[in-house]
Design an enzyme around this catalytic site. Sequence first.
Site, PDB file in Angstrom:
ATOM      1  N   HIS A 200       0.803  -1.226   0.000  1.00 38.45           N
ATOM      2  CA  HIS A 200       0.000   0.000   0.000  1.00 38.45           C
ATOM      3  C   HIS A 200       0.833   1.272   0.000  1.00 38.45           C
ATOM      4  O   HIS A 200       0.293   2.364  -0.075  1.00 38.45           O
ATOM      5  CB  HIS A 200      -0.956   0.022   1.208  1.00 38.45           C
ATOM      6  CG  HIS A 200      -0.253   0.266   2.506  1.00 38.45           C
ATOM      7  ND1 HIS A 200       0.421  -0.709   3.186  1.00 38.45           N
ATOM      8  CD2 HIS A 200      -0.097   1.394   3.239  1.00 38.45           C
ATOM      9  CE1 HIS A 200       0.956  -0.203   4.285  1.00 38.45           C
ATOM     10  NE2 HIS A 200       0.660   1.071   4.341  1.00 38.45           N
TER      11      HIS A 200
HETATM   12  C1  UD1 Z   1      -1.872   5.137   6.327  1.00 33.83           C
HETATM   13  C2  UD1 Z   1      -0.558   5.592   6.960  1.00 33.83           C
HETATM   14  C3  UD1 Z   1       0.457   4.476   6.860  1.00 33.83           C
HETATM   15  C4  UD1 Z   1      -0.066   3.175   7.420  1.00 33.83           C
HETATM   16  C5  UD1 Z   1      -1.404   2.841   6.767  1.00 33.83           C
HETATM   17  C6  UD1 Z   1      -1.989   1.600   7.398  1.00 33.83           C
HETATM   18  C7  UD1 Z   1      -0.123   8.019   6.683  1.00 33.83           C
HETATM   19  C8  UD1 Z   1       0.683   9.030   5.956  1.00 33.83           C
HETATM   20  N1  UD1 Z   1      -0.005   6.744   6.252  1.00 33.83           N
HETATM   21  O1  UD1 Z   1      -1.613   4.936   4.957  1.00 33.83           O
HETATM   22  O2  UD1 Z   1       1.612   4.850   7.584  1.00 33.83           O
HETATM   23  O3  UD1 Z   1       0.854   2.149   7.144  1.00 33.83           O
HETATM   24  O4  UD1 Z   1      -2.292   3.935   6.948  1.00 33.83           O
HETATM   25  O5  UD1 Z   1      -2.963   1.006   6.598  1.00 33.83           O
HETATM   26  O6  UD1 Z   1      -0.799   8.354   7.606  1.00 33.83           O
HETATM   27  N2  UD1 Z   1      -8.795   4.815   1.536  1.00 33.83           N
HETATM   28  C9  UD1 Z   1     -10.079   4.297   1.398  1.00 33.83           C
HETATM   29  N3  UD1 Z   1     -10.724   3.905   2.521  1.00 33.83           N
HETATM   30  C10 UD1 Z   1     -10.185   4.016   3.757  1.00 33.83           C
HETATM   31  C11 UD1 Z   1      -8.894   4.555   3.887  1.00 33.83           C
HETATM   32  C12 UD1 Z   1      -8.214   4.944   2.776  1.00 33.83           C
HETATM   33  O7  UD1 Z   1     -10.603   4.175   0.324  1.00 33.83           O
HETATM   34  O8  UD1 Z   1     -10.851   3.606   4.745  1.00 33.83           O
HETATM   35  C13 UD1 Z   1      -8.034   5.193   0.322  1.00 33.83           C
HETATM   36  C14 UD1 Z   1      -8.259   6.607  -0.116  1.00 33.83           C
HETATM   37  O9  UD1 Z   1      -8.242   6.629  -1.501  1.00 33.83           O
HETATM   38  C15 UD1 Z   1      -7.032   7.337   0.404  1.00 33.83           C
HETATM   39  C16 UD1 Z   1      -5.959   6.261   0.319  1.00 33.83           C
HETATM   40  O10 UD1 Z   1      -6.658   5.047   0.580  1.00 33.83           O
HETATM   41  O11 UD1 Z   1      -6.727   8.464  -0.329  1.00 33.83           O
HETATM   42  C17 UD1 Z   1      -4.834   6.399   1.286  1.00 33.83           C
HETATM   43  O12 UD1 Z   1      -5.330   6.489   2.627  1.00 33.83           O
HETATM   44  P1  UD1 Z   1      -4.508   7.294   3.736  1.00 33.83           P
HETATM   45  O13 UD1 Z   1      -5.207   7.223   5.033  1.00 33.83           O
HETATM   46  O14 UD1 Z   1      -4.127   8.652   3.239  1.00 33.83           O
HETATM   47  O15 UD1 Z   1      -3.128   6.542   3.869  1.00 33.83           O
HETATM   48  P2  UD1 Z   1      -2.781   4.983   3.873  1.00 33.83           P
HETATM   49  O16 UD1 Z   1      -2.137   4.662   2.587  1.00 33.83           O
HETATM   50  O17 UD1 Z   1      -3.919   4.144   4.313  1.00 33.83           O
END
Ligand code: UD1
Length: 347
Positions: A200
Amino acid sequence: MKVVSIVGARPQFVKAAMISKVIRKKHEEVLVHTGQHYDEEMSQVFFDVMKIPKPEYNLNIGSGSQGEQTALMLDGIEKVLIKEKPDWMVVYGDTNSTLAGALAAVKLHIPIAHIEAGLRSFNMHMPEEVNRRITDHVSKLLFCPTEVSVKNLEEEGIVDGVHLVGDVMFDAVEHYGQQETDILQRLGLKPKEYYFLTTHRPSNTDDKTNLQNIMTALENENIIFPAHPRTVASIEKHGIELPDNIRKIKPVHYLDSLTLIKNAKKVITDSGGIQKEAYFLGTPCITLREETEWVETVEDGWNILTGADTEKIKDGIENFDPTGERSSSYGDGKASEKIVKIIENEL
Ligand code: UD1
């Protein structure tokens, strides 16, 4: 004692599952969920299977750019802190929720306890490296999981308030690791006949070449692949065709994840937490990164760093076969109790 704790993303739910129970035995906890992870299978299901207390606040911030997401959380958390007036702020790990919690608290002169302090990848392109460095520098109590993390802080001049307590994620594996679920039956998998894949990190998923290289390396193996929503979106955006042997499924909850890791032939991941869980459960790990914060797993020979290099990943699948001892660098499974006791004494 009154504590505000911040969670937002999956690894923080696991840590809070261990710490909240201990805090709530004697103290008042106000649990704040920023809403960074919001899909049912990324969030609620963790609260259900790990019996984490229902958050007193959900800020419902959701996704956004780095700055936007962090800014909205900062605003929301500040309002909670002004209302609740806690004695301590507890933040976990290195996500944007961690940084927002730390910034909101330090500006209101609320002391911060950082759980999982001192980890470094020395790669400032990772948002997590920025988050953890800043959080460490504004925290009053720094709870380090490993000796290396204590040393990292020392090298940045941070010595006061530093405590080596062990790893809360090790506590969690000790606590939940025996509770195998029926996920293997549900997926028709046999122990040690499949590989467990997760990816991810933006460096792997946003970059088409890297994502393609990883998938190419795995095209002949039996792969089970719980895919993060970001990764699903990238696969579609880049038009990457997954071969039939790579079974993409929805994200799995903590107990299913531990069961899949424990029974996998090898784990292939770019997650920090999963590298350690593989190590704790005795499954070899191929890490799709150039560096790791969890250097002990590599030093003990149970983890190799391949980046997104097709040949290195293939070589890992074919030839990486660790058998050596795993050290006890991650503590004795009692980090959570130690942490709460130290916070109490500090007050
Ligand atoms: C975040 C943490 C990472 C951790 C990971 C655990 C930061 C910078 N990164 O990364 O350190 O390892 O969580 O899983 O804080 N999205 C959904 N549904 C959700 C959540 C996310 O669709 O419930 C999608 C969205 O398109 C979003 C993308 O995932 O833009 C990334 O989500 P985000 O929370 O920004 O960071 P993670 O990659 O999950």
